[in-house]
Design a protein around this motif. Sequence first.
Motif, PDB file in Angstrom:
ATOM      1  N   ILE A  81      43.399  63.802  21.748  1.00 29.32           N
ATOM      2  CA  ILE A  81      42.718  65.246  21.643  1.00 29.32           C
ATOM      3  C   ILE A  81      40.877  66.086  21.286  1.00 29.32           C
ATOM      4  O   ILE A  81      40.217  66.336  21.833  1.00 29.32           O
ATOM      5  N   LEU A  85      37.175  66.218  22.739  1.00 34.04           N
ATOM      6  CA  LEU A  85      36.981  67.875  22.765  1.00 34.04           C
ATOM      7  C   LEU A  85      35.454  67.139  21.925  1.00 34.04           C
ATOM      8  O   LEU A  85      34.249  68.315  22.338  1.00 34.04           O
ATOM      9  N   LEU A  88      32.475  65.764  24.130  1.00 35.26           N
ATOM     10  CA  LEU A  88      32.375  66.773  24.782  1.00 35.26           C
ATOM     11  C   LEU A  88      31.141  68.057  24.114  1.00 35.26           C
ATOM     12  O   LEU A  88      29.654  68.738  24.570  1.00 35.26           O
ATOM     13  N   CYS A  89      32.044  68.535  23.418  1.00 39.38           N
ATOM     14  CA  CYS A  89      30.988  69.629  21.986  1.00 39.38           C
ATOM     15  C   CYS A  89      29.831  69.012  22.019  1.00 39.38           C
ATOM     16  O   CYS A  89      28.573  69.902  21.553  1.00 39.38           O
ATOM     17  N   ALA A  91      27.731  66.103  22.838  1.00 39.36           N
ATOM     18  CA  ALA A  91      27.071  66.346  23.933  1.00 39.36           C
ATOM     19  C   ALA A  91      26.369  67.116  24.541  1.00 39.36           C
ATOM     20  O   ALA A  91      24.802  67.705  24.508  1.00 39.36           O
ATOM     21  N   ALA A  92      27.228  68.632  24.331  1.00 39.55           N
ATOM     22  CA  ALA A  92      26.256  69.894  25.276  1.00 39.55           C
ATOM     23  C   ALA A  92      25.642  70.354  24.062  1.00 39.55           C
ATOM     24  O   ALA A  92      24.338  71.094  24.864  1.00 39.55           O
ATOM     25  N   THR A  96      21.456  69.634  25.240  1.00 39.41           N
ATOM     26  CA  THR A  96      20.567  70.508  25.636  1.00 39.41           C
ATOM     27  C   THR A  96      20.967  71.778  24.961  1.00 39.41           C
ATOM     28  O   THR A  96      21.009  71.959  23.659  1.00 39.41           O
ATOM     29  N   PHE A  98      20.881  76.094  24.701  1.00 38.83           N
ATOM     30  CA  PHE A  98      21.542  77.469  25.425  1.00 38.83           C
ATOM     31  C   PHE A  98      21.951  78.489  24.939  1.00 38.83           C
ATOM     32  O   PHE A  98      22.372  78.221  23.643  1.00 38.83           O
ATOM     33  N   GLU A 102      23.915  78.100  18.638  1.00 41.27           N
ATOM     34  CA  GLU A 102      24.608  78.365  17.098  1.00 41.27           C
ATOM     35  C   GLU A 102      26.263  78.076  16.806  1.00 41.27           C
ATOM     36  O   GLU A 102      27.115  77.769  15.948  1.00 41.27           O
ATOM     37  N   ILE A 104      28.639  77.803  18.592  1.00 42.92           N
ATOM     38  CA  ILE A 104      29.142  76.515  18.548  1.00 42.92           C
ATOM     39  C   ILE A 104      29.955  75.838  17.433  1.00 42.92           C
ATOM     40  O   ILE A 104      30.691  74.955  17.320  1.00 42.92           O
ATOM     41  N   LEU A 107      32.214  77.921  15.852  1.00 47.15           N
ATOM     42  CA  LEU A 107      33.671  77.518  16.473  1.00 47.15           C
ATOM     43  C   LEU A 107      34.356  76.362  16.057  1.00 47.15           C
ATOM     44  O   LEU A 107      35.511  76.299  15.442  1.00 47.15           O
ATOM     45  N   VAL A 150      35.636  66.332  13.020  1.00 46.56           N
ATOM     46  CA  VAL A 150      34.859  65.213  12.264  1.00 46.56           C
ATOM     47  C   VAL A 150      34.287  64.906  12.948  1.00 46.56           C
ATOM     48  O   VAL A 150      33.048  63.566  12.885  1.00 46.56           O
ATOM     49  N   MET A 171      17.421  57.186  33.683  1.00 45.95           N
ATOM     50  CA  MET A 171      17.508  57.762  34.790  1.00 45.95           C
ATOM     51  C   MET A 171      15.520  56.899  35.663  1.00 45.95           C
ATOM     52  O   MET A 171      16.194  56.970  36.863  1.00 45.95           O
ATOM     53  N   GLY A 177      24.029  59.000  37.089  1.00 51.24           N
ATOM     54  CA  GLY A 177      24.492  59.964  35.419  1.00 51.24           C
ATOM     55  C   GLY A 177      25.600  58.965  34.422  1.00 51.24           C
ATOM     56  O   GLY A 177      25.280  58.568  33.402  1.00 51.24           O
ATOM     57  N   PHE A 178      26.764  58.171  35.580  1.00 55.40           N
ATOM     58  CA  PHE A 178      28.137  57.647  35.183  1.00 55.40           C
ATOM     59  C   PHE A 178      27.484  56.508  34.596  1.00 55.40           C
ATOM     60  O   PHE A 178      28.008  55.777  33.438  1.00 55.40           O
TER      61      PHE A 178
END
Lengths: 271, 320
Positions: A81, A85, A88-89, A91-92, A96, A98, A102, A104, A107, A150, A171, A177-178
Amino acid sequence: MRSDRGSRAPLSLKIAAAFGLLFLHLPILLIFVYAFTTEEKSYQWPPPGLTLKWFGIAWNRPDVWAALGLSVQVACIATAIALVLGTLCAAAVSQTRFFGREAISLLVILPIALPGIITGIALRSAFSLMDVPFSVWTIVLGHATFCVVVVYNNAVARFRRTSGSLIEASMDLGADGFQTFRHIILPNIGTALLAGGMLAFALSFDEVIVTTFTGGQQSTLPIWMLEELIRPRQRPVTNVVAMIVVIVTFLPILAAYYLTRDGDQIAGSDK
Amino acid sequence: MTMLGMETQRTSILPRRGGLAGALSDTFWRHPKLLLFLMLTPPLLWLGIIYIGSLIALLLQSFFSIDEFSGMVSYEFTLATYAQLLSPANFDIILRTLLMATLVTIASAFIAFPIAYYAARYAQGKWKALFYLGVMLPLWSSYLVKIYAWKLILAKEGIVTWFFAKFHMAWLLDGLLALPIIGGNSLSVSYLGTFIVFVYIWLPYMILPTQAALERVAGNLVEASADLGATPRQTFRTVLFPLALPGIIAGSIFTFSLTLGDYIIPQIIGSSRLFIGQAVYALQGTAGNVPLAAAFSVVPIVIMGIYLWLAKRMGAFDAL
């Protein structure tokens, strides 16, 4: 920091550093000696004699095996898990910009920055408010929450080193993208994820404070150890289990180190 | 390959991709916000809803109180529970924990600095790796096993007593243990023992950020300071220490916070007087007084909030 080749460390610094490292390592080495002691009732030093019989006795203890099995199971699921998670965090956050970026990072770090007892009691009171019965899954839920950090840290560090132009080039060359993810991003961050996953596994395998709150009747290996610490039943068996835990946790740490040593964590260890 | 080449020569705009994956990929390319949303939703659901939700649920309970007669929680807004924190017995627990956290932080900073400095400035190649692993392995080895090791070491019949007796210094150990407050029957049931174990367990968390900060100090700064006639002591005070400070503060976040919340170490090695963590554990468990337990756990959150705010102002987060 680099100094000229000629400069040598002052003796007092060498002694202080050596003393510090000894302080960190001697207690762990001592466990290895105690695993062989013949003394059953106390922690007598030096050991009156050495024996191997406790290894056999520990091997035949079903409660040790049950606790070990549960620990491995929980650590595997929580790591899986956390890998999803955390990646994803990361990478975002790194690809990028947005609003709230900070927040995030904060969090993700919060579950490990706040004392474990607060995470534990918060989850426990939430479970009881929602009438969730304690099970393996409540333990997993707790562990995954603080394991994300971690994976996230390792992945963010690697994303930072991965040039964004590689992705753009992929690209531009017509990959979707995949395909870019599979052929460019994944090979680049793979070892960082592996390392993060191993650390997450080690973190979960060893966690005790949150588990005391989110676990029901089942005991993980650390919970088993804790019970032995508070109410010792058979001290030599605890000694043996402690030694084995030390050896087992060293392996993923060494592996994680070799996977990430090319500059992720020790900047400039190479010449 | 050639086919694709021909095609791209004819038109600079690639044809629309076929298949679900292709269409999805195109959509993400055109709407990066959508991809971002999809990437962030799972972790935010988990951490934002489950974790933050639980925290808020906990904090809300601190505004309830426990009915003294029935022992049930009465769900009415009140600050009475927080007022209880200020009663002498409870306030003692908070002060004791704060004092311990402060002392542990200072002691770990002192022990950590030489290791971090040697590793950052003098260790090279193989030695550098050795230092790194030398800090990482104790950091990641099992927390309980480390505490257990200290139980063996500090026990009355253990190696420390043996060591002091062997070198005819038993009087020194006895003298230490005879001290009021910090002493006790043996090291494993004294504050002194609790303190040693806290320092031991959290020390790596201090070494790593300190080393990271020192790595960034250019070696020629130290040499320039020496060339300009500063003694090593002056160089340390005016050059090295200020530059290492953000790292030390970053490390102190860990040592301070971890000591504030720990309840296992003082339970296993220490006297019977409680720390905040133990109080929370006892209150929510056997005593069943969840509101007071919640109010107690707000204390470290508030203290760490102030601490983190100060640390951020001192630039500690750049050193993490």
